[in-house]
Every structure is written in C-alpha cells, then in structure tokens.
Design an enzyme around this catalytic site. Structure first.
Site, mmCIF file in Angstrom:
data_model
loop_
_atom_site.group_PDB
_atom_site.id
_atom_site.type_symbol
_atom_site.label_atom_id
_atom_site.label_comp_id
_atom_site.label_asym_id
_atom_site.label_seq_id
_atom_site.Cartn_x
_atom_site.Cartn_y
_atom_site.Cartn_z
ATOM 1 N N HIS A 243 -22.122 27.347 -35.423
ATOM 2 C CA HIS A 243 -21.922 28.715 -34.938
ATOM 3 C C HIS A 243 -20.441 29.074 -34.813
ATOM 4 O O HIS A 243 -20.091 30.251 -34.737
ATOM 5 C CB HIS A 243 -22.634 28.911 -33.589
ATOM 6 C CG HIS A 243 -22.155 28.009 -32.502
ATOM 7 N ND1 HIS A 243 -22.845 26.895 -32.103
ATOM 8 C CD2 HIS A 243 -21.043 28.053 -31.734
ATOM 9 C CE1 HIS A 243 -22.196 26.293 -31.131
ATOM 10 N NE2 HIS A 243 -21.088 26.970 -30.884
ATOM 11 N N LYS B 26 -17.299 32.920 -35.593
ATOM 12 C CA LYS B 26 -16.281 33.500 -34.718
ATOM 13 C C LYS B 26 -15.154 34.116 -35.553
ATOM 14 O O LYS B 26 -14.826 33.652 -36.640
ATOM 15 C CB LYS B 26 -15.730 32.433 -33.773
ATOM 16 C CG LYS B 26 -16.785 31.890 -32.799
ATOM 17 C CD LYS B 26 -16.185 30.875 -31.854
ATOM 18 C CE LYS B 26 -17.246 30.321 -30.896
ATOM 19 N NZ LYS B 26 -17.743 31.345 -29.972
ATOM 20 N N GLU C 226 -10.580 24.208 -23.916
ATOM 21 C CA GLU C 226 -11.606 24.979 -23.209
ATOM 22 C C GLU C 226 -11.426 24.817 -21.702
ATOM 23 O O GLU C 226 -11.167 23.711 -21.219
ATOM 24 C CB GLU C 226 -13.010 24.500 -23.604
ATOM 25 C CG GLU C 226 -13.355 24.700 -25.063
ATOM 26 C CD GLU C 226 -14.778 24.279 -25.359
ATOM 27 O OE1 GLU C 226 -15.601 25.151 -25.700
ATOM 28 O OE2 GLU C 226 -15.075 23.079 -25.230
ATOM 29 N N ASP D 84 -19.074 16.452 -30.286
ATOM 30 C CA ASP D 84 -19.439 17.815 -29.914
ATOM 31 C C ASP D 84 -18.550 18.852 -30.586
ATOM 32 O O ASP D 84 -19.022 19.934 -30.950
ATOM 33 C CB ASP D 84 -19.350 17.979 -28.391
ATOM 34 C CG ASP D 84 -19.843 19.338 -27.921
ATOM 35 O OD1 ASP D 84 -20.859 19.826 -28.456
ATOM 36 O OD2 ASP D 84 -19.203 19.925 -27.030
ATOM 37 N N HIS E 176 -17.051 21.638 -35.237
ATOM 38 C CA HIS E 176 -16.227 22.846 -35.233
ATOM 39 C C HIS E 176 -14.851 22.643 -35.884
ATOM 40 O O HIS E 176 -14.460 23.372 -36.795
ATOM 41 C CB HIS E 176 -16.021 23.333 -33.800
ATOM 42 C CG HIS E 176 -17.284 23.661 -33.067
ATOM 43 N ND1 HIS E 176 -18.425 24.102 -33.714
ATOM 44 C CD2 HIS E 176 -17.597 23.633 -31.752
ATOM 45 C CE1 HIS E 176 -19.372 24.315 -32.823
ATOM 46 N NE2 HIS E 176 -18.900 24.040 -31.633
ATOM 47 N N LYS F 18 -12.384 19.652 -22.530
ATOM 48 C CA LYS F 18 -13.022 20.443 -21.481
ATOM 49 C C LYS F 18 -12.120 20.534 -20.250
ATOM 50 O O LYS F 18 -11.291 19.663 -19.997
ATOM 51 C CB LYS F 18 -14.354 19.803 -21.071
ATOM 52 C CG LYS F 18 -15.404 19.740 -22.170
ATOM 53 C CD LYS F 18 -16.001 21.092 -22.453
ATOM 54 C CE LYS F 18 -17.180 20.980 -23.405
ATOM 55 N NZ LYS F 18 -17.694 22.300 -23.798
#
Length: 309
Positions: A127, A131, A165, A184, A189, A275
């Site tokens: 996904h 963006k 993030e 992840d 990505h 994160k």
C-alpha cells in the site's frame, strides 16, 4: 462481535478518521449494508452472508473482492475458508504485505494460493506505493528531461531513503514481535521505493512494464553485509502488550545496500526507519557528487541534494 456491534465500530471509525464531514443519513444507510461473520462461524456462514449481500445488491454477475490485510500466519486459513465457501468464482483476491515471513514461507504461500485461485485473480500489493511521495518519484524522474541524464553513478554520490514514524504499536504488539522493523518496513515499503528510485525507464507506465524494471533492480542488489546494518529498540517496547520481556525484535533499523549494475555500481543506498521517533516523515534524498574544485570551504556539506518528501 455481533453484526450491530461491527456496524457501530465501522461508523465510529468513519466519524473519527474521515477527511470530510459525515452525512449521518448516508452513514446510517451505508452501515446497514455491512455484514459481519466471525471466523468461528465457518465457511457456510460466510457464504450465506455473501449470498444475502448479492441478493440485496441484485445481479448474478457481481464481482467479488477479497481483501486480506492479515498477519502471514492467518493468510492460508483465510484463503482456505474462501475456497471452502465456494467464493472463488468471479472473484479477485488482494494479498497485502507481508507475503509470508521469509523466502520459504512466501514460496509455500504462493503454492497454496494457486491451489485455490488462478494467477490472474491474485493481486499482491504494497500500500506504500499508493502514497503520493512514491508516485512522485516516477514523475520526478521520467516526466523531466533535466534529471534523467544525470541519474546515475557518474553524478550521484549516494541516496538516502528515510521513513521515521512517530507511531507506536497501537495494539499490534503480537504481530510486530514476530515481524520487526526490517520485515515490516524495509523488505516491503523501503525496497519498493528503492526500486522506483533505481529502476531503468519502463516502456510504459503500465503495471507489467514497471514490475519488469523493478525486478531487475531486485536481482541486481548485493546481499546485505551484517556490518552495514544497525538495529535498535525504543525504550518501553518490552512493556508493550504481546512483547516478550527479553525481546530482541528491532523497532529501528538502518542499513547500507548496493545495486550492482551499470547505472548504480558503487553507489550506496542508505535506508532508515523506526517506530516512536521524534518526527514522522517520508524523505528520499539524492546527494550529487561535489565538483572537482569548489570555491566554498571544504567539509561544509555544500554538495547538492535533491529531495522528494
């Protein structure tokens, strides 16, 4: 949960996250079209729910879309349930990343998937590529005659791809503990963005043409050296629900990798993500080589950098 409870959750999410003001009447009408079947109810209950929806919508030729945003360990069970429910015909299935947990599990998942669905029914997606920053890369490179002639090792010193993030785990501790920042974010990505940045011009902007050029990049990547990888974990991660007290799962990762082809040989790509960092951003930095002679003081970082954010 019950169907009504599921509808309450869905409408509450729309009210909280919608970028537009909600039309309450339209929202109530939308909610009444939602249905919910718990996994414990089995394939037959799922089929009955789909039949009710198709009867309400009308028409025997409606296409079905199965969107699987589930952990890798749940993917095969979900696919098996869809097959047992007889919902494969006139359908498409979307498999969101991560697709397995490593090469072996991805190969197994692909083989089991083909036992139920034909290849033309399957969409494997990341996904992140939807963006705007990712899509901007293609326009920045291929719609602009200024940059493409200098987009190679003779003019570029290095490339940095940063996706810090501020988000934490948000109830995803159990999933994240089995995944970590590398699986992840990096191999999904960040590698996809790297491929957009490094690929050769495609013959068209059609999906197949773009995929061919991206695959060439992946095949040209050198194996990562352990000494070129840094892993970290934010303070308090081990206190999150679902996380082991002695967890070694990384929540931050930084690495250097190389694309060993004529265009990029010797140019390092630096990838970083994590994160609960101080700032959230999506930045691609292209550092051009400094001229052989400079009127500016040395070591001041005057090299030209192009950025898309």
């Amino acid at each position: 949960m019950s169907v009504d409870e599921f509808r309450d959750v869905a409408t509450g999410a729309v009210r909280e996250f919608s970028v537009r003001d909600s039309d309450e009447a339209a929202l109530r009408d939308f909610a009444q079209r939602l249905d919910y079947v718990p996994g414990s109810a089995g394939p037959q209950a799922l089929r009955e729910a789909v039949d009710r929806s198709e009867e309400e919508l009308g028409g025997d030729e409606l296409l079905r879309l199965h969107y699987l945003s589930v952990p890798p360990r749940a993917a095969l069970e979900a696919v098996g349930t869809i097959g047992e429910a007889g919902l494969v015909e006139r359908s498409r299935i979307v498999m969101e990343k991560p697709f397995g947990t490593d090469h072996a599990s991805a190969v197994e998942l692909n083989g089991r998937l083909h036992q139920v669905f034909d290849e033309e029914q399957i969409f494997r997606i990341d996904h992140f590529l939807g963006k705007e920053p990712a899509q901007n890369i293609l326009a920045f490179r291929f719609a602009n005659g200024l940059f493409e002639p200098i987009w190679h090792r003779n003019h570029i010193d290095h490339i940095q791809i940063d996706v810090p993030e501020t988000l934490g785990l948000s109830q995803r501790g159990d999933f994240y503990e089995q995944t970590g920042a590398y699986r992840d974010m990096v191999v999904t990505h960040l590698f996809q963005i790297l491929a957009f940045t490094a690929m050769e011009p495609p013959t068209s902007l059609e999906p197949a043409a773009i995929s061919r050029e991206k695959n060439k990049v992946f095949r040209s990547m050198l194996p990562l050296e352990p000494t070129d990888v840094v892993r970290g974990q934010y303070v308090g991660y081990r206190d999150e629900k679902g996380v082991a007290e002695d967890s070694q799962t990384e929540t931050f990762v930084a690495l250097k990798c190389f694309v060993d082809n004529w265009r990029w040989a010797g140019v390092p790509f630096y990838l970083r993500t994590g994160k609960q960092l101080a700032e959230g951003a999506r930045i691609i930095s292209i550092a051009f080589r400094e001229p052989p002679q400079s009127m500016f003081p040395p070591g001041r970082g005057w090299a030209t950098t192009a950025r898309t954010t």
